[in-house]
Design a protein around this motif. Sequence first.
Motif, PDB file in Angstrom:
ATOM      1  N   LEU A 177      43.231 -28.644  -3.223  1.00  0.00           N
ATOM      2  CA  LEU A 177      43.364 -30.101  -3.230  1.00  0.00           C
ATOM      3  C   LEU A 177      43.363 -30.594  -1.786  1.00  0.00           C
ATOM      4  N   ASP A 178      42.322 -31.311  -1.420  1.00  0.00           N
ATOM      5  CA  ASP A 178      42.240 -31.838  -0.054  1.00  0.00           C
ATOM      6  C   ASP A 178      42.782 -33.259  -0.058  1.00  0.00           C
ATOM      7  N   GLU A 179      43.961 -33.431   0.494  1.00  0.00           N
ATOM      8  CA  GLU A 179      44.646 -34.728   0.520  1.00  0.00           C
ATOM      9  C   GLU A 179      44.718 -35.379  -0.868  1.00  0.00           C
ATOM     10  N   PRO A 180      45.408 -34.718  -1.805  1.00  0.00           N
ATOM     11  CA  PRO A 180      45.426 -35.207  -3.185  1.00  0.00           C
ATOM     12  C   PRO A 180      45.977 -36.616  -3.350  1.00  0.00           C
ATOM     13  N   LYS A 201      41.192 -28.415   8.540  1.00  0.00           N
ATOM     14  CA  LYS A 201      41.667 -28.211   7.167  1.00  0.00           C
ATOM     15  C   LYS A 201      40.524 -28.310   6.147  1.00  0.00           C
ATOM     16  N   THR A 202      39.767 -29.397   6.240  1.00  0.00           N
ATOM     17  CA  THR A 202      38.670 -29.575   5.285  1.00  0.00           C
ATOM     18  C   THR A 202      37.591 -28.510   5.506  1.00  0.00           C
ATOM     19  N   THR A 203      37.346 -28.176   6.755  1.00  0.00           N
ATOM     20  CA  THR A 203      36.362 -27.123   7.051  1.00  0.00           C
ATOM     21  C   THR A 203      36.767 -25.815   6.380  1.00  0.00           C
TER      22      THR A 203
HETATM   23 MG   LIG Z   1      40.094 -33.244   6.196  1.00  0.00          MG
END
Ligand SMILES: [Mg+2]
Length: 249
Positions: A170-173, A44-46
Motif C-alpha cells: 500500500l503506497d500512501e493508503p 519508497k515508491t521506487t
Molecule cells: Mg512515493
Amino acid sequence: MSRKILEVTGLNKHFGGLHAVKDFNLELFEGDSLAIIGPNGAGKTTLFNLLTGYHKVDSGSILFGGMDITNRPSHEIARAGISRAFQITNIFPKLTVFENVRSAVQTQMGKAFDVFGRADKIGTEETENIVDLCGLDKRIRIVAGELSQGDKKKLELALALAGKPKLLLLDEPTAGMSLEETRETMILVDRLNEEFNLTVLFTEHDMAVVFNHAHRVALLHNGEIIVVGTPEQVRMNETVQRIYLGEDA
Ligand SMILES: [Mg+2]
Ligand SMILES: Nc1ncnc2c1ncn2[C@@H]1O[C@H](COP(=O)(O)OP(=O)(O)OP(=O)(O)O)[C@@H](O)[C@H]1O
C-alpha cells in the motif's frame, strides 16, 4: 516463529546519475505489518516499483516465498501473490462495485470460468464476501464512477484482495482521505492483517497512522534504510528525529 515471506538482498536502482535505492535489504515474515517512512524522494515508491516488477532492478535479489521474482514481469509477480492496492486505473468507472470485483475474482479464477461458461454466476459468492469485508455492501449496485473518494479506495482494496494476495503493498493508503476515511481504511487493513494473516507493507506520511498501525517501522533516506524497529524504537531514535520527525515529534 512465522515463515519468511519476503527477502530482499542488496537491491540497487539508479535513474541516470541518481541512486534511488541503495543496497537495500529487508525481511518480512508472514503476518508482518511494516511501514516504510521517509522524506519525499527517499525511494519508497521506487522500492514498490521494484518489488512489483514495474521497474527493473540494477542489482540485488528479491525472494518471495522462497521463489526468485527479481525482474520477473508484473503479472507473474501478481500471480505469485504480491498485490498492490490503490492504483486507480484498475477500476472500471461504468461498471458497478459488484461487476468490478467479480471481474477481478474471475480473472483470478482464470480458466475455471471459461470451462463452465456461466460468467454470470461464477465467483458471485466470493465477490459478495469481498464486497462485505471491504464495507461496500450498501454500495454493491452503485456504478463505480459515482462512488465517494473513500469508497473508491475501499473498492481498490477489494480489487487487490480478489487477486488472493499473500503480500499487500500500500503506497500512501490514506493520502487525500478525511480523518474518518483514514480511520475506516486502516481498521480494514488491520483486519486483513490480523484475521487473514495477510502480510502488509505500506508507506505513509501520516505518523499517527504509522505509529498506530505498523508492527515494525523502517526509515528510508536517500534510498537507504537507516533504522528498522518497533514503532517505539523508531520514534525514539535520534537519527529518525533529526531526519524526519523534527524536534517536537
Ligand atoms: Mg512515493
Ligand atoms: N521513473 C523515474 N525516472 C527518474 N527518476 C525517478 C523515477 N522514479 C523516481 N525517480 C526519482 O527517484 C527518487 C525516489 O523517488 P520515489 O518516488 O521513490 O520517492 P518516494 O519516497 O516515494 O517519495 P514521496 O514520499 O514523495 O512519494 C526521486 O528523486 C525521484 O525523483
